[in-house]
Design a protein around this motif. Structure first.
Motif, short mmCIF file in Angstrom:
data_model
loop_
_atom_site.label_atom_id
_atom_site.label_comp_id
_atom_site.label_asym_id
_atom_site.label_seq_id
_atom_site.Cartn_x
_atom_site.Cartn_y
_atom_site.Cartn_z
N SER A 6 -2.98 -19.76 9.03
CA SER A 6 -4.22 -19.50 9.78
C SER A 6 -3.86 -19.03 11.16
CB SER A 6 -5.08 -20.79 9.88
OG SER A 6 -5.49 -21.20 8.59
N ILE A 7 -4.60 -18.05 11.66
CA ILE A 7 -4.37 -17.50 12.98
C ILE A 7 -5.73 -17.17 13.59
CG2 ILE A 7 -3.93 -15.22 11.97
CD1 ILE A 7 -2.23 -16.55 15.08
N LEU A 8 -6.22 -17.98 14.58
CA LEU A 8 -7.50 -17.75 15.20
C LEU A 8 -7.47 -18.35 16.60
CD1 LEU A 8 -10.10 -20.29 13.86
CD2 LEU A 8 -7.76 -20.32 13.10
N LEU A 53 -2.84 -14.76 4.99
CA LEU A 53 -3.27 -15.01 6.36
C LEU A 53 -4.78 -15.29 6.38
CD1 LEU A 53 -1.35 -12.19 8.28
CD2 LEU A 53 -0.69 -14.59 8.01
N TYR A 54 -5.19 -16.27 7.16
CA TYR A 54 -6.61 -16.63 7.30
C TYR A 54 -6.97 -16.60 8.77
CZ TYR A 54 -6.36 -18.16 2.48
OH TYR A 54 -6.21 -18.20 1.11
N SER A 55 -8.22 -16.11 9.07
CA SER A 55 -8.69 -16.04 10.45
C SER A 55 -10.20 -16.29 10.46
CB SER A 55 -8.34 -14.67 11.05
OG SER A 55 -8.67 -14.64 12.41
N ASP A 56 -10.89 -16.08 11.60
CA ASP A 56 -12.34 -16.34 11.74
C ASP A 56 -13.14 -15.07 11.82
OD1 ASP A 56 -11.49 -15.42 14.14
OD2 ASP A 56 -12.04 -17.19 15.30
N ILE A 106 0.46 -12.61 16.50
CA ILE A 106 -0.30 -12.84 17.72
C ILE A 106 -1.80 -12.69 17.41
CG2 ILE A 106 -0.72 -12.07 20.08
CD1 ILE A 106 2.11 -10.91 20.02
N GLY A 107 -2.62 -13.68 17.89
CA GLY A 107 -4.09 -13.60 17.75
C GLY A 107 -4.73 -13.52 19.12
N SER A 108 -5.68 -12.60 19.30
CA SER A 108 -6.35 -12.44 20.60
C SER A 108 -7.85 -12.27 20.40
CB SER A 108 -5.77 -11.24 21.35
OG SER A 108 -5.97 -10.05 20.60
N VAL A 117 5.32 -5.07 13.15
CA VAL A 117 4.79 -4.65 11.82
C VAL A 117 3.51 -3.82 12.02
CG1 VAL A 117 3.81 -5.43 9.63
CG2 VAL A 117 5.80 -6.59 10.62
N GLY A 118 2.61 -4.37 12.80
CA GLY A 118 1.41 -3.62 13.08
C GLY A 118 0.20 -4.52 13.24
N LYS A 119 -0.96 -3.88 13.61
CA LYS A 119 -2.20 -4.62 13.79
C LYS A 119 -2.90 -4.77 12.45
CE LYS A 119 -3.13 -3.17 18.55
NZ LYS A 119 -4.12 -2.53 19.46
N LEU A 120 -3.41 -5.99 12.23
CA LEU A 120 -4.15 -6.26 10.99
C LEU A 120 -5.66 -6.29 11.25
CD1 LEU A 120 -1.90 -9.06 9.41
CD2 LEU A 120 -1.80 -6.59 9.07
N GLY A 121 -6.06 -6.42 12.54
CA GLY A 121 -7.49 -6.41 12.87
C GLY A 121 -8.12 -7.77 12.63
N ARG A 122 -9.50 -7.76 12.44
CA ARG A 122 -10.25 -8.99 12.23
C ARG A 122 -10.46 -9.20 10.74
NH1 ARG A 122 -15.05 -8.26 16.76
NH2 ARG A 122 -13.64 -7.98 18.56
#
Length: 514
Positions: free
Chosen positions: A507-509, A448-451, A482-484, A461-466
């Motif tokens: 990617s999720i951002l 998984l990739y994010s910003d 879900i990304g917020s 499953v649960g929260k992965l955070g930033r």
């Protein structure tokens, strides 16, 4: 002397009315009889007038005034002879018997003439009924008595004439009473002669019957039948030869010719009836034989049709119904055997569902069939097992669910503890399902990739955070990520994880501001 104004009465000589020879043996002709009847009636009327109206007055006058001095009334027996014998020689008249009054004497004469009239009538009727043919001697004796009475009548011996006339009348009455019996006997004897093929004898009897009653229908028919009797019995004999030779069609045709020749022949009717029954029996036997032959060759519908034809020929026979039941039994036996073979074939092919259907159909036909119930239960169970295995394999993505996975595992455990092998197909399907379950339980690495600004959550499953990059291991299945980020619109992505997936980059951002 008072003048006698009474009307003289001439005596009636009945013998003079018969056209007889010296022996008085010939019978009156019809013309003489008619003339005699007319004369007798006239004489009877005259005597009646004398006896009941004139003579009583004359006698009373004589008794009251004594003997008349004028010439007395001539006695009846002294009246002139009006009629004479055929020979032309008059017969002397007898004196009136002593002790008889003229009234008594006239009454005797009236009685004699009345009897004579009855004798003539009966004689004529009997002759019209042919009495000479069936009672010639008795009739001759009765006529002789009447002729003897005629002799005394001519002598005016009315007492003896009455006795002989009564004797003749009684004899003729007896003959008249016999007419019906004689007629019936002649008819019966004619019928019997017909039965015995005695044509000439039958003719004699029927001719006698016609002499008695010329319009008798039975006698007329019998006489007509007697004329063709020889030809009739010849046809019956020919038909009998054909029948004995088992040429039934020819016999039937001959008997029909005989019946057409004499429709009243009971022999022809009986022969034709017998032959018709034999033909029906022969056709019945033929249909039954054909029906069983068709049954033997397994042509069941044709066999049924033949049995039904036989049933129509002999409705009272039980054999066609038995044959129809036998067809049903054989069809049932054939079907049972076919279903048994079919079920065994499906079992060998491990087509458990089809095998179960065949066993069930067999049980419906024969609930007591050996081992059929056990085989039906066994194949139904294996069909159910295979159906469940196939369902899991066809919808293997459901196995990613823990609950479904648990159910599938329970099924595999059930199969593993069976006492008897459930068959190659079930074992192979169970092994395949087991492998699918193993793969469904193994996690797959997902990158998984994010910003580093977006909060990332994997639903259930649960929260992965930033983060900027994070690897997660997920079991096969469908996931929602879900990304917020504050001030930005949320991002929602669906991830399908399969056991055969390679390392996945996702990617999720959040990039769209609100």
């Amino acid at each position: 002397m008072r003048e006698d104004k009474s009307t003289p009465v001439e005596p009636i000589d009945p013998a003079s009315l018969r056209a007889a020879d010296a022996d008085s043996s010939n019978q009156l002709s019809n013309a003489n009889r008619n003339a005699l009847l007319a004369l007798v009636f006239v004489g009877l009327a005259a005597v009646a007038v004398l006896v009941f109206w004139i003579l009583p007055g004359v006698v009373d006058q004589q008794r009251s005034s004594g003997p008349l001095k004028q010439e007395p009334v001539m006695p009846l027996h002294e009246l002139p002879e009006t009629y004479s014998e055929p020979s032309g020689v008059p017969e002397a008249l007898a004196e009136m018997p002593a002790g008889l009054t003229e009234q008594e004497y006239a009454a005797l004469r009236l009685r004699a003439e009345t009897l004579l009239l009855g004798i003539i009538e009966r004689q004529d009727i009997l002759q019209q009924q042919g009495v000479e043919q069936w009672a010639g001697q008795d009739f001759a004796e009765a006529v002789a008595s009447g002729q003897a009475g005629d002799v005394h009548f001519r002598k005016q011996d009315f007492v003896e004439a009455i006795r002989l006339y009564e004797q003749s009348a009684d004899a003729l009455q007896i003959l008249q009473n016999r007419v019906a019996a004689v007629l019936e006997k002649a008819l019966a004897q004619g019928d019997q002669a017909l039965l015995q093929n005695q044509g000439e004898v039958a003719k004699r009897h029927f001719n006698l019957a016609l002499a008695i009653d010329s319009h008798n229908r039975r006698a007329l028919d019998g006489l007509k039948r007697a004329e063709t009797l020889g030809e009739l019995f010849a046809l019956l004999e020919t038909g009998g030869h054909f029948e004995a030779a088992n040429r039934l069609q020819a016999a039937e045709q001959t008997y029909r010719q005989a019946l057409a020749l004499d429709p009243l022949s009971t022999e022809a009717a009986s022969a034709l009836q017998r032959l018709t029954e034999r033909l029906a029996e022969a056709e019945f036997s033929r249909q039954m034989s054909q029906a069983y032959a068709l049954l033997q060759s397994r042509q069941f519908e044709d066999a049924r049709a033949a049995f039904r034809k036989a049933q129509a020929l002999a409705p009272d026979s039980k054999r066609p119904a038995q044959g129809l039941r036998r067809v049903d039994e054989v069809v049932r036996e054939e079907k049972i055997a076919s279903l048994k073979a079919e079920a065994s074939h499906f079992e060998k092919q491990e087509q458990w569902s089809l095998a179960a259907q065949s066993w069930q159909q067999l049980l419906a036909l024969d609930p007591q069939a050996p081992l059929a119930a056990e085989a039906a239960t066994r194949t139904q169970y294996r069909a159910a097992l295979l159906a469940k295995l196939d369902h899991y394999l066809e919808h293997h993505e459901r196995l990613y669910s823990a609950g479904v996975s648990t159910e599938a595992q329970a099924l595999l455990d059930e199969i593993s503890v069976l006492d008897h092998s459930p068959g190659r197909r079930i074992l192979q399907s169970a092994e395949t399902l087991q492998n699918v379950l193993v793969l469904a339980r193994q996690p797959v690495r997902i990158a998984l990739y994010s910003d580093n600004q977006t909060e990332v959550t994997i639903f259930r499953v649960g929260k992965l955070g930033r983060f900027e990059h994070q690897d997660v291991r997920l079991k096969p299945g469908q996931y929602t990520i879900i990304g917020s980020r504050p001030g930005y619109r949320d991002v929602r992505k669906t991830l399908h994880v399969t056991p055969d997936m390679k390392a996945e980059r996702l990617s999720i951002l959040c990039e769209e501001t609100i």
